[in-house]
Design an enzyme around this catalytic site. Structure first.
Site, PDB file in Angstrom:
ATOM      1  N   GLY A  89      48.168  13.667 -39.908  1.00  0.00           N
ATOM      2  CA  GLY A  89      48.073  12.454 -40.861  1.00  0.00           C
ATOM      3  C   GLY A  89      48.658  13.006 -42.200  1.00  0.00           C
ATOM      4  O   GLY A  89      48.413  11.640 -43.036  1.00  0.00           O
ATOM      5  N   GLU A 127      38.905  15.662 -36.466  1.00  0.00           N
ATOM      6  CA  GLU A 127      38.182  14.679 -37.075  1.00  0.00           C
ATOM      7  C   GLU A 127      36.708  14.530 -36.477  1.00  0.00           C
ATOM      8  O   GLU A 127      35.815  14.260 -37.134  1.00  0.00           O
ATOM      9  CB  GLU A 127      38.989  13.218 -36.833  1.00  0.00           C
ATOM     10  CG  GLU A 127      40.214  13.338 -37.625  1.00  0.00           C
ATOM     11  CD  GLU A 127      41.400  12.498 -37.129  1.00  0.00           C
ATOM     12  OE1 GLU A 127      41.259  11.791 -36.231  1.00  0.00           O
ATOM     13  OE2 GLU A 127      42.518  12.629 -37.675  1.00  0.00           O
ATOM     14  N   ASN A 180      47.807  10.336 -29.235  1.00  0.00           N
ATOM     15  CA  ASN A 180      46.401   9.947 -29.492  1.00  0.00           C
ATOM     16  C   ASN A 180      46.173   8.817 -30.576  1.00  0.00           C
ATOM     17  O   ASN A 180      46.651   9.128 -31.781  1.00  0.00           O
ATOM     18  CB  ASN A 180      45.995  11.413 -30.378  1.00  0.00           C
ATOM     19  CG  ASN A 180      44.388  11.029 -30.781  1.00  0.00           C
ATOM     20  OD1 ASN A 180      43.601  10.204 -30.437  1.00  0.00           O
ATOM     21  ND2 ASN A 180      43.970  12.069 -31.690  1.00  0.00           N
ATOM     22  N   TRP A 181      46.002   7.889 -30.076  1.00  0.00           N
ATOM     23  CA  TRP A 181      45.907   6.460 -30.664  1.00  0.00           C
ATOM     24  C   TRP A 181      44.638   6.397 -31.674  1.00  0.00           C
ATOM     25  O   TRP A 181      44.809   5.814 -32.701  1.00  0.00           O
ATOM     26  CB  TRP A 181      45.894   5.359 -29.669  1.00  0.00           C
ATOM     27  CG  TRP A 181      46.916   5.027 -28.856  1.00  0.00           C
ATOM     28  CD1 TRP A 181      47.892   6.012 -28.640  1.00  0.00           C
ATOM     29  CD2 TRP A 181      46.808   4.028 -27.871  1.00  0.00           C
ATOM     30  NE1 TRP A 181      48.711   5.495 -27.699  1.00  0.00           N
ATOM     31  CE2 TRP A 181      48.126   4.311 -27.157  1.00  0.00           C
ATOM     32  CE3 TRP A 181      46.301   3.058 -27.617  1.00  0.00           C
ATOM     33  CZ2 TRP A 181      48.591   3.348 -26.035  1.00  0.00           C
ATOM     34  CZ3 TRP A 181      46.569   2.125 -26.488  1.00  0.00           C
ATOM     35  CH2 TRP A 181      47.957   2.382 -25.939  1.00  0.00           C
ATOM     36  N   LYS A 182      43.742   7.405 -31.540  1.00  0.00           N
ATOM     37  CA  LYS A 182      42.531   7.365 -32.857  1.00  0.00           C
ATOM     38  C   LYS A 182      42.080   6.102 -32.802  1.00  0.00           C
ATOM     39  O   LYS A 182      41.993   5.405 -31.516  1.00  0.00           O
ATOM     40  CB  LYS A 182      43.353   7.755 -34.151  1.00  0.00           C
ATOM     41  CG  LYS A 182      43.877   9.116 -34.068  1.00  0.00           C
ATOM     42  CD  LYS A 182      44.084   9.751 -35.228  1.00  0.00           C
ATOM     43  CE  LYS A 182      44.935  11.155 -35.419  1.00  0.00           C
ATOM     44  NZ  LYS A 182      44.916  11.832 -36.460  1.00  0.00           N
ATOM     45  N   SER A 223      51.425  15.515 -37.674  1.00  0.00           N
ATOM     46  CA  SER A 223      52.639  15.113 -38.185  1.00  0.00           C
ATOM     47  C   SER A 223      53.937  15.331 -37.341  1.00  0.00           C
ATOM     48  O   SER A 223      54.879  15.246 -38.008  1.00  0.00           O
ATOM     49  CB  SER A 223      52.796  15.564 -39.673  1.00  0.00           C
ATOM     50  OG  SER A 223      51.754  15.011 -40.521  1.00  0.00           O
ATOM     51  N   HIS A 278      38.732  17.608 -31.359  1.00  0.00           N
ATOM     52  CA  HIS A 278      39.593  17.172 -32.377  1.00  0.00           C
ATOM     53  C   HIS A 278      39.051  17.435 -33.820  1.00  0.00           C
ATOM     54  O   HIS A 278      37.949  17.386 -34.033  1.00  0.00           O
ATOM     55  CB  HIS A 278      39.987  15.797 -32.095  1.00  0.00           C
ATOM     56  CG  HIS A 278      41.064  15.211 -32.972  1.00  0.00           C
ATOM     57  ND1 HIS A 278      41.073  14.983 -34.289  1.00  0.00           N
ATOM     58  CD2 HIS A 278      42.428  15.220 -32.997  1.00  0.00           C
ATOM     59  CE1 HIS A 278      42.270  14.676 -35.194  1.00  0.00           C
ATOM     60  NE2 HIS A 278      43.222  14.904 -34.041  1.00  0.00           N
ATOM     61  N   GLY A 331      49.659  11.810 -33.217  1.00  0.00           N
ATOM     62  CA  GLY A 331      48.988  10.550 -33.741  1.00  0.00           C
ATOM     63  C   GLY A 331      49.609   9.371 -34.311  1.00  0.00           C
ATOM     64  O   GLY A 331      49.958   8.486 -33.419  1.00  0.00           O
ATOM     65  N   GLY A 332      49.932   9.460 -35.407  1.00  0.00           N
ATOM     66  CA  GLY A 332      50.588   8.144 -36.104  1.00  0.00           C
ATOM     67  C   GLY A 332      51.799   7.804 -35.344  1.00  0.00           C
ATOM     68  O   GLY A 332      51.974   6.582 -34.998  1.00  0.00           O
ATOM     69  N   GLU A 336      46.323  22.266 -33.676  1.00  0.00           N
ATOM     70  CA  GLU A 336      46.619  21.170 -34.771  1.00  0.00           C
ATOM     71  C   GLU A 336      45.886  21.826 -36.239  1.00  0.00           C
ATOM     72  O   GLU A 336      44.818  21.944 -36.656  1.00  0.00           O
ATOM     73  CB  GLU A 336      45.720  19.847 -34.563  1.00  0.00           C
ATOM     74  CG  GLU A 336      46.232  19.363 -33.151  1.00  0.00           C
ATOM     75  CD  GLU A 336      46.008  17.665 -33.195  1.00  0.00           C
ATOM     76  OE1 GLU A 336      46.833  17.007 -33.084  1.00  0.00           O
ATOM     77  OE2 GLU A 336      44.739  17.512 -33.178  1.00  0.00           O
TER      78      GLU A 336
HETATM   79  P1  PGA Z   1      49.178  12.764 -36.655  1.00  0.00           P
HETATM   80  O1  PGA Z   1      47.771  13.257 -35.894  1.00  0.00           O
HETATM   81  O2  PGA Z   1      50.286  13.089 -35.786  1.00  0.00           O
HETATM   82  O3  PGA Z   1      48.991  11.509 -37.194  1.00  0.00           O
HETATM   83  O4  PGA Z   1      49.359  13.942 -37.682  1.00  0.00           O
HETATM   84  C1  PGA Z   1      47.852  14.059 -34.883  1.00  0.00           C
HETATM   85  C2  PGA Z   1      46.382  14.248 -34.158  1.00  0.00           C
HETATM   86  O5  PGA Z   1      45.377  14.132 -35.094  1.00  0.00           O
HETATM   87  O6  PGA Z   1      46.254  14.412 -32.989  1.00  0.00           O
END
Ligand code: PGA
Length: 253
Positions: A173, A97, A9-11, A212, A95, A233-234, A167
């Protein structure tokens, strides 16, 4: 029996140059014969270009969100059929977010899940509790409610073609992942909820862990019996990290 999956997930990150550099490295290093699904989720504006580039590779592509409506006068929104049209196979719905910053509630997420299916896309349904909810021992109640909204609207049969991502919001994050045991406990709970309605579908549904995930913890997380891969994500923006996470998924069975 469940094919492991790693989703990147590149966000809201990337640029034509950065995407190109990341994909070049991944294409070079990821082994097409690994028995896993690898899917990247770039921002909307890069989907068509990334899809073109990945055609003929073992990497699939998905979107980070979708409109609940099939089309029409919804300025700023993107329909599932459009995502399919430019080459997407999957779409993330719900998600945390989106739930938090854009106030998407369970009912809207369930409608987006349905829109994805109607548009011939595989929904990746995100569920998970906040730190406050975990500390109040409400984790199961929250994920049951989030999952339940989708089950109530679409039925368990919809999970024949859906992926669940657990999640925990406190792990996204933050660098603080759920322990493998914490993840396993919730994944087992989710699978049991699905099994109450259909044991076969529950056994076949992939449940990814997100929050994470990185190269240094992917192996122990993916070693859990109900953790079928990761939503990353990251670490999905760093070729070495993402490669190692995919290797850990490939080593799962
Ligand atoms: P993260 O994000 O790996 O940076 O914690 C995961 C996500 O939100 O899908």
């Amino acid at each position: 029996m469940r094919r492991p999956m790693v989703a990147g997930n590149w966000k809201m990150h990337g640029s034509e140059a950065a995407n190109g550099a990341l994909l070049s490295e991944l294409e070079l290093r990821l082994q097409p014969e690994w028995p896993i699904d690898v899917v990247v989720f770039p921002p909307f504006v890069y989907l068509a270009e990334v899809a073109r580039r990945l055609r003929g590779t073992s990497i699939a592509i998905g979107a980070q969100d979708v409109c609940a409506e099939p089309g029409g006068a919804f300025t700023g929104e993107v329909a599932a059929t459009m995502l399919k049209d430019v080459g997407c196979a999957q779409v993330i719905v719900g998600h945390s977010e989106r739930r938090r910053w854009y106030h998407e509630d369970d009912a809207l997420v369930a409608r987006k899940f349905g829109a994805a299916l109607s548009g011939d896309l595989t929904p990746v349904l995100c569920i998970g509790e906040t730190l406050e909810e975990r500390e109040a021992n409400r984790t199961e109640e929250v994920v049951a409610r989030q999952l339940g909204a989708v089950l109530a609207m679409h039925g368990v049969a919809a999970f024949e073609r859906a992926i669940v991502a657990y999640e925990p919001v406190w792990a996204i994050g933050t660098g603080r992942n759920a322990s493998p045991e914490q993840a396993q406990a919730v994944h087992d709970f989710v699978r049991r909820r699905l099994a109450e309605q259909d044991a076969r579908i529950a056994a076949a549904t992939r449940i990814l862990y997100g929050g994470s995930v990185k190269a240094s913890n992917a192996g122990e997380l993916f070693a859990m019996p109900d953790v079928d891969g990761g939503l990353v994500g990251g670490a999905s923006l760093v070729a070495d990290e993402f490669y190692e996470i995919c290797a850990a998924a490939a080593a799962r069975h």
